[in-house]
Design a protein around this motif. Structure first.
Motif, PDB file in Angstrom:
ATOM      1  N   GLY A  12      45.543  32.667  39.830  1.00  0.00           N
ATOM      2  CA  GLY A  12      44.152  32.234  39.666  1.00  0.00           C
ATOM      3  C   GLY A  12      43.298  32.665  40.848  1.00  0.00           C
ATOM      4  N   TYR A  13      43.859  32.512  42.046  1.00  0.00           N
ATOM      5  CA  TYR A  13      43.131  32.917  43.248  1.00  0.00           C
ATOM      6  C   TYR A  13      42.867  34.412  43.241  1.00  0.00           C
ATOM      7  CZ  TYR A  13      41.848  32.991  48.171  1.00  0.00           C
ATOM      8  OH  TYR A  13      41.174  33.152  49.343  1.00  0.00           O
ATOM      9  N   GLY A  14      43.900  35.167  42.877  1.00  0.00           N
ATOM     10  CA  GLY A  14      43.760  36.620  42.798  1.00  0.00           C
ATOM     11  C   GLY A  14      42.696  37.023  41.778  1.00  0.00           C
ATOM     12  N   LEU A  15      42.698  36.380  40.623  1.00  0.00           N
ATOM     13  CA  LEU A  15      41.697  36.701  39.600  1.00  0.00           C
ATOM     14  C   LEU A  15      40.293  36.358  40.094  1.00  0.00           C
ATOM     15  CD1 LEU A  15      43.486  35.484  36.337  1.00  0.00           C
ATOM     16  CD2 LEU A  15      43.161  37.828  37.137  1.00  0.00           C
ATOM     17  N   GLY A  16      40.182  35.263  40.842  1.00  0.00           N
ATOM     18  CA  GLY A  16      38.884  34.893  41.404  1.00  0.00           C
ATOM     19  C   GLY A  16      38.369  35.970  42.354  1.00  0.00           C
TER      20      GLY A  16
END
Lengths: 393, 393, 393
Positions: free
Chosen positions: A208-212
């Motif tokens: 999720g952090y990476g996608l953000g």
């Protein structure tokens, strides 16, 4: 300690408080590190580092003085780490720089937590994670709104970034809330369940952090561009110095953290503070001091985009990057693996902090009362934790 | 009973329902109090006051009739208190008047609660506080939206005031929620902890309330000015009469409340209602009758600003002024100090009521369905409380 | 399976995926049902229906294969039911058609739940209700945002409908949450209380649903008109065929559901899935397959109004129509009456799903990351349920 800012611009460019006044920096050819130390009063605290090491050798049992010294020693080290990360990020361009900021931005918190992890102090690790999220979301954001609001009648800021970070925080809070809520009925959830779930959730949060980052730095970066991407006021350090500082100061932070962690418990009870208060409030304020000066300086310059980005971005980074990394790393260091099962009180505080941040950033406008309201929510938490009888957590 | 309105204007100016029709008031030189009574049908209920006192002397055990009589007696007294407070406020100018409205606005609720406090009936005190918050937030707001929506296709209102009040309510809810959530694990939180925390939180809520007044009446009053600050339609009472009514009626309310409080428990079980239902719903509807007529009248005149201000403002006043004052006062009157530890069900209802109010006032527009939705949330609470088996709370 | 769409327009007009490509349909005079089957690959799964019945006769103990076959058999039957309902609705005009869509829209879910109800499997009934709400709110909405966002940089949609449906869902969640929260203290709430309250709440939810229809189809229909009320691309079936399909397929779904319900428990443990995972995730994905193709197709055509309407409308229909009807019907069929007392974990998931949907639809804009975020919330739920040790629910 350094902070995530989604457009990848070096944040502290705009925060002369923490890195010395630029007019001095530009004038002469002195060593940039020494210059920095000379002109930034925060860095004068560096003197606490050798004093701490000496005191620890002479009186290893004097927990309370050691604890206080460690607090003073961490603050300037955090500021140095922050500047070093930024200097590297500034040289490597937007994408890599953004990634660097996003991963090393809370290096101090990470090193402190790793030290506590190695010592098997899982309660302190979790309290410091939850405390950093709550403190950044409420204290840093609220104080920025208040300081800015005392100077300007009303202030406006770009809501897009606030929404992204609040969304990520919301995701992390759900990840911490659901496992507890769903096993509530079962008084002793199978340890295996908690462990498997914690690893799964950690991977999911990292994704999720990476996608953000992908969203804000790459595919939709134009939506996040408004805040302070103009000329930087500060000259970054040369790469060699930056890397040397990054390596050396990380080691120093690790050493200081060790003393900090081992003295925290005893010092807390000597100072009449509950363990929970130290873990949630004191550690978080110490670890976030450098970012706070940046956030407050942004607010005073009517650049609330910056303040909101620092406060919520840093909270999201701890929740979606630092915490999952600690869980995964705990399989390699530390006596036993750490899980993501937090004290229910901590989950409630994180949930309310996220909700508060969502509500107050929703309109994209603020005045002093907005800040006062957010700070009062923080005060309620701090007051409750301070008075909390031992073993309630 | 009188309500907080943030721009300091006397609210009921615009609500002819509760204070007689102005054309009559202006025509002759009759005593304003008698005129008021003659033209306002609500005040005809004043006849219940002497009947109640007589009945209490003759048949002090007839709990159910006494309870019903007390309900009918409180409604007109509340309306008189309301008008008296406003008359004083109108004469003293905006700042002092706003402050008066803000402190004496819920005088009836305060007197009822103080009577119950002196009798040591803490469950009733807390139920009436929580009930007043929930009833004002849901019933008064929902019925205003519904009534207005049946007359006008859609209605608009100033969101700023709704946001401020919702923010204050949110703060109060957190103050009531956090201590329970953080000691949940501990089945018997140290009594000292709960007492210290309650005093601390009470002071914090009062400070928050004061800052809200400062913000809305002083530093940012221009943002709140839109609603009905135009010409008042009603002539306020002279100061002497206003003060006399304020003093005399407060004494009457106190006497009536005494009978009300001592008969409530027995009457509830005779009437087949749970204690919780009486405390939360009946007391709150009785205590808020005068404000409701003002709020509904505003909605029917397409002045939703007024209705929203009355409903949420009054709820915030009870949460951030009445409740903390009761806690602090309980150290001087009452058998033992009262704390802020509410029944978890009450906290859940307050939290959901605040959330509902935030969501529906967020857009600044409403239609009849908005009101129906809010009223249905209230109905869910009322139905559950009505059916609640004894001792579940 | 057919979905509620508030302006009463037949939804799948715009979803060629599920009903064959219109150019074929228009060309020849073949039986419309056969044509549909020929051109819609989803309907080729109909072959699973006779296979399932044969297998059940030959090997009634082979739970796992029967379960898998039943899953494959329900999907095409649901698509047929969907088209039949729509065809009837299209012929009967907007008001009656809207009502038909609103009541028969989730006929498949209703029939499955009724079968489980008759078998006394209340846990499965409740899990499938909660699962359908969560899956529609998170998976269907999130995947629509993600698919649409991968094709279009940003997308906009009408917030009014999203708000109405989110409001109804919020009401339903409160109706499920409050009874549990208010009896929490009492470990064994009187059974009579729970039963009476469940009937009362069911009636209230049905009234709320009816008022929502009145609002969106009648009194304020102009606010909901924006989405896809233009020309329909698809020719509805003749009334005779539609009614025959409606009757015949409902019987088939009932028969298949019977096998599905009786094999579910054993198959779950054979496949290594928890009961909770099957009830919440598998049943919901199977029952909602037809609607999902419509929602995703809408998103890919940049008609997010449609997707949001299908996802949230269907969830609201299950919460405010299917669930209350099941409670009331349980007094006539089923071993004992069913109540509305859900597993606390299910209530938490519904609450968080509703909150997530409110937050992400609030701005009326979306990008791929919005969808990713919503899907990750769903993944957290699915992962936790999958790993949940038995008997935790």
């Amino acid at each position: 300690m350094k902070i995530l800012f989604v457009d990848g611009s070096p944040l502290c460019d705009h925060a002369d408080l923490c890195y010395g006044r630029p007019e001095f920096v530009r004038d002469d050819g002195m060593n940039p590190l020494l210059k920095e130390i000379r002109h930034n009063p925060l860095l004068w605290l560096l003197v606490a580092v050798p004093v701490l090491f000496a005191a620890h050798r002479l009186a290893p049992e004097a927990d309370t003085p050691l604890f206080v010294l460690a607090v003073f020693a961490i603050v300037p080290l955090a500021a140095l780490l922050s500047h070093a990360t930024e200097s590297v990020a500034a040289k490597t361009g937007d994408a890599v720089g953004g990634l660097l900021n996003a991963t090393l931005g809370n290096l101090t918190e990470l090193v402190i937590a790793l030290t506590a992890l190695r010592a098997g102090q899982y309660t302190l690790v979790k309290a410091s994670i939850a405390g950093a999220i709550v403190t950044n979301t409420l204290f840093m954001l609220g104080a920025s709104f208040l300081l800015g609001g005392l100077k300007y009648h009303t202030q406006e800021f770009n809501r897009i970034n606030a929404r992204l970070q609040a969304g990520l925080l919301f995701l992390a809070t759900i990840a911490l809330l659901v496992p507890s809520a769903l096993t509530q009925a079962d008084s002793a959830p199978a340890a295996a369940f908690t462990r498997h779930l914690s690893v799964g959730l950690s991977v999911l949060l990292l994704v999720g952090y990476g996608l953000g980052l992908l969203f804000s730095l790459k595919t939709h970066s134009e939506m996040f561009a408004s805040a302070g991407s103009d000329a930087s006021e500060e000259i970054p350090w040369p790469m060699g110095l930056a890397f040397a500082v990054l390596a050396g100061v990380t080691v120093l932070v690790a050493l200081v953290s060790e003393i900090f962690v081992e003295s925290a418990q005893q010092a807390a009870s000597d100072l009449g503070m509950s363990q929970a208060f130290v873990g949630f409030i004191v550690v978080a304020l110490v670890g976030g001091a450098a970012e706070m000066t940046s956030a407050f300086s942004g607010a005073l310059k009517n650049r609330l985009d910056l303040s909101v980005g620092i406060a919520l971005g840093s909270a999201a980074q701890i929740a979606l990057f630092v915490a999952p990394v600690l869980v995964l790393v705990s399989y390699f260091i530390g006596p036993t693996p750490m899980d993501l099962h937090f004290w229910p009180g901590a989950v409630v505080m994180m949930l309310l902090a996220t909700l508060t941040a969502s509500l107050v950033t929703n309109s994209g406008r603020s005045a002093w009362f907005t800040g006062a309201l957010v700070l009062m929510v923080y005060l309620i938490f701090a007051m409750t934790l301070y008075l909390l009888p031992p073993r309630a957590q």
